[in-house]
Design a protein around this motif. Structure first.
Motif, PDB file in Angstrom:
ATOM      1  N   LEU A 110       6.772   9.804   7.195  1.00 21.62           N
ATOM      2  CA  LEU A 110       5.630  10.223   8.007  1.00 21.62           C
ATOM      3  C   LEU A 110       4.358   9.458   7.630  1.00 21.62           C
ATOM      4  CD1 LEU A 110       6.244  14.068   8.150  1.00 21.62           C
ATOM      5  CD2 LEU A 110       6.493  12.430  10.023  1.00 21.62           C
ATOM      6  N   GLU A 111       4.176   9.198   6.333  1.00 17.41           N
ATOM      7  CA  GLU A 111       3.013   8.424   5.904  1.00 17.41           C
ATOM      8  C   GLU A 111       3.085   7.008   6.466  1.00 17.41           C
ATOM      9  OE1 GLU A 111       3.144   8.801   1.638  1.00 17.41           O
ATOM     10  OE2 GLU A 111       2.000  10.677   1.673  1.00 17.41           O
ATOM     11  N   TRP A 112       4.259   6.396   6.430  1.00 19.87           N
ATOM     12  CA  TRP A 112       4.430   5.048   6.970  1.00 19.87           C
ATOM     13  C   TRP A 112       4.166   5.045   8.472  1.00 19.87           C
ATOM     14  CZ3 TRP A 112       7.770   2.821  10.547  1.00 19.87           C
ATOM     15  CH2 TRP A 112       7.754   1.422  10.582  1.00 19.87           C
ATOM     16  N   THR A 113       4.709   6.046   9.165  1.00 17.19           N
ATOM     17  CA  THR A 113       4.499   6.149  10.610  1.00 17.19           C
ATOM     18  C   THR A 113       3.016   6.328  10.924  1.00 17.19           C
ATOM     19  OG1 THR A 113       6.697   7.101  10.918  1.00 17.19           O
ATOM     20  CG2 THR A 113       5.105   7.478  12.673  1.00 17.19           C
ATOM     21  N   SER A 114       2.350   7.158  10.136  1.00 11.89           N
ATOM     22  CA  SER A 114       0.919   7.389  10.339  1.00 11.89           C
ATOM     23  C   SER A 114       0.124   6.105  10.143  1.00 11.89           C
ATOM     24  CB  SER A 114       0.433   8.464   9.369  1.00 11.89           C
ATOM     25  OG  SER A 114      -0.951   8.653   9.479  1.00 11.89           O
ATOM     26  N   LYS A 115       0.436   5.338   9.092  1.00 13.60           N
ATOM     27  CA  LYS A 115      -0.266   4.073   8.857  1.00 13.60           C
ATOM     28  C   LYS A 115      -0.018   3.103  10.004  1.00 13.60           C
ATOM     29  CE  LYS A 115      -0.306   4.326   3.828  1.00 13.60           C
ATOM     30  NZ  LYS A 115       0.191   3.744   2.572  1.00 13.60           N
ATOM     31  N   MET A 148      -2.845   1.557  12.562  1.00 21.07           N
ATOM     32  CA  MET A 148      -3.051   0.125  12.783  1.00 21.07           C
ATOM     33  C   MET A 148      -2.951  -0.205  14.263  1.00 21.07           C
ATOM     34  SD  MET A 148      -1.270  -1.867   9.553  1.00 21.07           S
ATOM     35  CE  MET A 148       0.380  -1.399   9.997  1.00 21.07           C
ATOM     36  N   GLU A 149      -1.994   0.389  14.959  1.00 21.08           N
ATOM     37  CA  GLU A 149      -1.857   0.153  16.393  1.00 21.08           C
ATOM     38  C   GLU A 149      -3.085   0.649  17.139  1.00 21.08           C
ATOM     39  OE1 GLU A 149       1.808   1.543  18.134  1.00 21.08           O
ATOM     40  OE2 GLU A 149       2.996   0.682  16.510  1.00 21.08           O
ATOM     41  N   LEU A 150      -3.583   1.817  16.753  1.00 17.53           N
ATOM     42  CA  LEU A 150      -4.779   2.371  17.396  1.00 17.53           C
ATOM     43  C   LEU A 150      -5.975   1.452  17.182  1.00 17.53           C
ATOM     44  CD1 LEU A 150      -6.208   4.640  18.901  1.00 17.53           C
ATOM     45  CD2 LEU A 150      -6.516   5.809  16.703  1.00 17.53           C
ATOM     46  N   LYS A 151      -6.120   0.925  15.968  1.00 14.70           N
ATOM     47  CA  LYS A 151      -7.211  -0.004  15.683  1.00 14.70           C
ATOM     48  C   LYS A 151      -7.096  -1.240  16.567  1.00 14.70           C
ATOM     49  CE  LYS A 151      -9.231  -2.753  11.981  1.00 14.70           C
ATOM     50  NZ  LYS A 151      -9.097  -3.208  10.603  1.00 14.70           N
TER      51      LYS A 151
END
Length: 75
Positions: A29-34, A38-41
């Protein structure tokens, strides 16, 4: 005594397995969140670029209309 030991050993192994699964899920979940952050940025940066391009195009359009009007009035 041996039966009690086996019962506690099974409980311990079960708890360890559960904790390992939870740890793995947390890491996933942490990896998915990161990744999503990054995609959102990147999306925000592209949006900013598109908005700037739109504004530039709008300014060019306004300038061309003004030049057209001035050319028509000059004749």
């Amino acid at each position: 005594f041996e039966a009690l030991y086996k019962k506690h050993d099974e409980l311990l192994r079960s708890t360890e397995a559960k904790l390992e699964r939870e740890t793995n899920e947390k890491q996933r979940l942490e990896w998915t969140s990161k990744t999503l952050n990054m995609e959102l940025k990147n999306v925000k940066e592209r949006l900013d670029g598109l908005e700037e391009e739109r504004n530039n195009l709008h300014q060019r359009c306004v300038k061309l209309k003004e030049e057209k009007e001035n050319y028509g009035n000059a004749q």
